[in-house]
Design an enzyme around this catalytic site. Sequence first.
Site, mmCIF file in Angstrom:
data_model
loop_
_atom_site.group_PDB
_atom_site.id
_atom_site.type_symbol
_atom_site.label_atom_id
_atom_site.label_comp_id
_atom_site.label_asym_id
_atom_site.label_seq_id
_atom_site.Cartn_x
_atom_site.Cartn_y
_atom_site.Cartn_z
ATOM 1 N N LEU A 499 2.178 -5.156 8.414
ATOM 2 C CA LEU A 499 3.456 -5.402 7.488
ATOM 3 C C LEU A 499 4.300 -4.161 7.820
ATOM 4 O O LEU A 499 5.103 -5.003 9.193
ATOM 5 C CB LEU A 499 3.892 -5.843 6.654
ATOM 6 C CG LEU A 499 4.669 -6.397 6.139
ATOM 7 C CD1 LEU A 499 5.469 -7.400 6.803
ATOM 8 C CD2 LEU A 499 4.770 -6.424 4.144
ATOM 9 N N GLN A 502 4.689 -4.404 11.571
ATOM 10 C CA GLN A 502 5.820 -5.615 12.014
ATOM 11 C C GLN A 502 7.752 -5.027 11.772
ATOM 12 O O GLN A 502 7.728 -5.895 12.740
ATOM 13 C CB GLN A 502 5.264 -6.482 11.803
ATOM 14 C CG GLN A 502 4.042 -7.003 12.618
ATOM 15 C CD GLN A 502 3.971 -8.595 12.106
ATOM 16 O OE1 GLN A 502 4.142 -9.536 11.376
ATOM 17 N NE2 GLN A 502 2.193 -8.715 12.037
ATOM 18 N N CYS A 503 7.625 -4.477 10.836
ATOM 19 C CA CYS A 503 8.524 -4.357 10.037
ATOM 20 C C CYS A 503 9.482 -2.793 10.787
ATOM 21 O O CYS A 503 8.975 -2.075 11.220
ATOM 22 C CB CYS A 503 9.384 -4.103 8.883
ATOM 23 S SG CYS A 503 8.677 -6.036 7.890
ATOM 24 N N THR A 504 11.321 -3.449 11.331
ATOM 25 C CA THR A 504 11.707 -2.333 11.035
ATOM 26 C C THR A 504 12.032 -1.215 10.204
ATOM 27 O O THR A 504 12.739 -1.497 9.389
ATOM 28 C CB THR A 504 13.425 -2.311 12.032
ATOM 29 O OG1 THR A 504 12.591 -3.112 12.429
ATOM 30 C CG2 THR A 504 14.024 -0.787 12.347
#
Length: 632
Positions: A499, A502-504
């Site tokens: 996670l 996948q996130c900025t």
Amino acid sequence: MDALRFVPFSSAPKVAFWQAVAERKLRDWRLDDAPRPARGFYWAGGGARLVLDGASLRDGAAPPGATALAGRVTVVNTLEAFRRVDKAALLRRAGDALAAAVDDGAALADPARLAPFEVVAFADLKRHAYVYWFAFPALVLRPAAAATRGAPAPLDDALGAAAARALLAAAAEPGAPLAFAWTGASRAPLREAAGGDVFCVLDPAAAGAPGWPARNLLWLLARRFPERRAFRIALLRGRGGCVVEARVAGGAAADVAVVGWEANASGRMAPRSADLAPLADPGALATAAAALNLELMRWRLLPGLDVEKLAATRVLLLGAGTLGCAVARSLVAWGVTRVTLVDGGTVAYSNPARQWLYTVDDAKAQAPKAAAAAAALRRIAPGSAAAPPAFVGKKLTIAMPGHALPAAGTPAGDAADAEVHALDALVADADCVFLLTDTRESRWLPTVVAAARGTLLVNVALGLDTFVVQRHGHGGNGLGCYFCGDVAAPTNSTRDRTLDQQCTVSRPGLAPAAAALAVELLVALLHHPREGAAPADPATPPGAPLPGNRPLGLVPHSIRGFLTHYATVLPTTPAFDRCAACAPAVVAAYRDRGVALVRDVGADPGLLERLSGLADLKGAVDGAAWAEADEF
């Protein structure tokens, strides 16, 4: 005999007049407080009201049936300056100018010169409040003129019914002057008048005593006919009128005395005020307030700031997340309201804390991000709705290398193809595209389309504590795109990622800082002679002279920021002829094949390396490395 009394003008500035004053002060006059020409209007018999409206500061025809008067408006810059204005000296100068117009014949040729006006005002443009004082200069006869009758006589009684009808008809003709002579059968200019004529004036007073223009007409007559002691003056009041007989003691004195400052609503000799804020539409107030900072920049600091160009600039935001919200707010602050936001997601509960255009209610409703962001911008700048297309939100998924599209010919495949076409049309219609998406591969198609369409594109990307702002080169300036520094084509970067990968994930202050610099770069480019095609400026130490034609500073190719060191650098990357996004072969293939190319790249991202020549380059490098190893 009683002294002849006159009904003074009453000022009646409309809201539209003060709005026009505010606009001219902000955009044209700025700090210049010189007197400006203005026009007021009155209607004969209308009650001695001088009306100023939105047309008073520009040339044009008078309203139907109205008489136009020329005056001056002086808008000073502070309330203290308003208080310091020498009101007596201003009125004395106006009286001298009026007397000179009588003596040199200007008032004979143009009788409207007999009724000038002056306005001194201070405009508090932050609060939409105005302090003002009107003066209607009137020359004083000494001793005062006297009325030889107790009351004016009706026109019919004084002139006869037939002559009265003829006189009223002549006064009603288009272009009738404010004052003229009546020979008994026809209208004659004042400069051709004889002492025995009836002198006529389009009188603003509704009844009783004559209005203010008659006062200066009588002074003119006393000056022009010093041997005369009595004059008949017809007061023409629309469909009726009357005749007053005035007696003077002698010609107008050589020394000019003048009166005319208007009393306020309480009858005191003091200024009046107007507070427009409660009368204005909240959207209009918000729009004016937003424009105020920009206009004030032009007064002293940035006279070359092109606010109109900013307002007309069409901007496309690809991504309405943390960066998109911050970029949108900065654009609004610069007066850019023709903004289209594109995002394929919905508002999540994690968004409102960092993405300022969303609320928890948006997350609860799972609102589409682009539509919710556009709605929030319309609430922030409601007056912008008057200039469509302002703040439009579109839900759209961007096709990406390594992310296969649904099969062609199926409903899902047709929808995916339509989204590619829609993105192409949006980029082609924009003056600038901000690329603010989360992944590397989502930046590929917009970069290719921008290169194919010749549209300026500004990339903004974040790390944990670093950022890059980079403009895509176009117009032959040889600057590279976001992918020009890479030797690998973009592919699916979210596969098999946790996670946090996948996130900025970035420090909260990073996105606002990067977004602000990106918008400032756009504004600087719009003020460069070559706009988006401007070559890259090298870094210049603070305080050093800037290159010419840079009213808003440097226009670098890219800005790289390091929050850990609170530092930025301005590198320049030349275009790479084998770039996976902007290489000539890739751009030509997109122009030729369009959606078909996007489909092929989605299924096989390695195609980009073969198409651009990266594969050959890498093969040549590998071969050279093996050859070098064999030598040892």
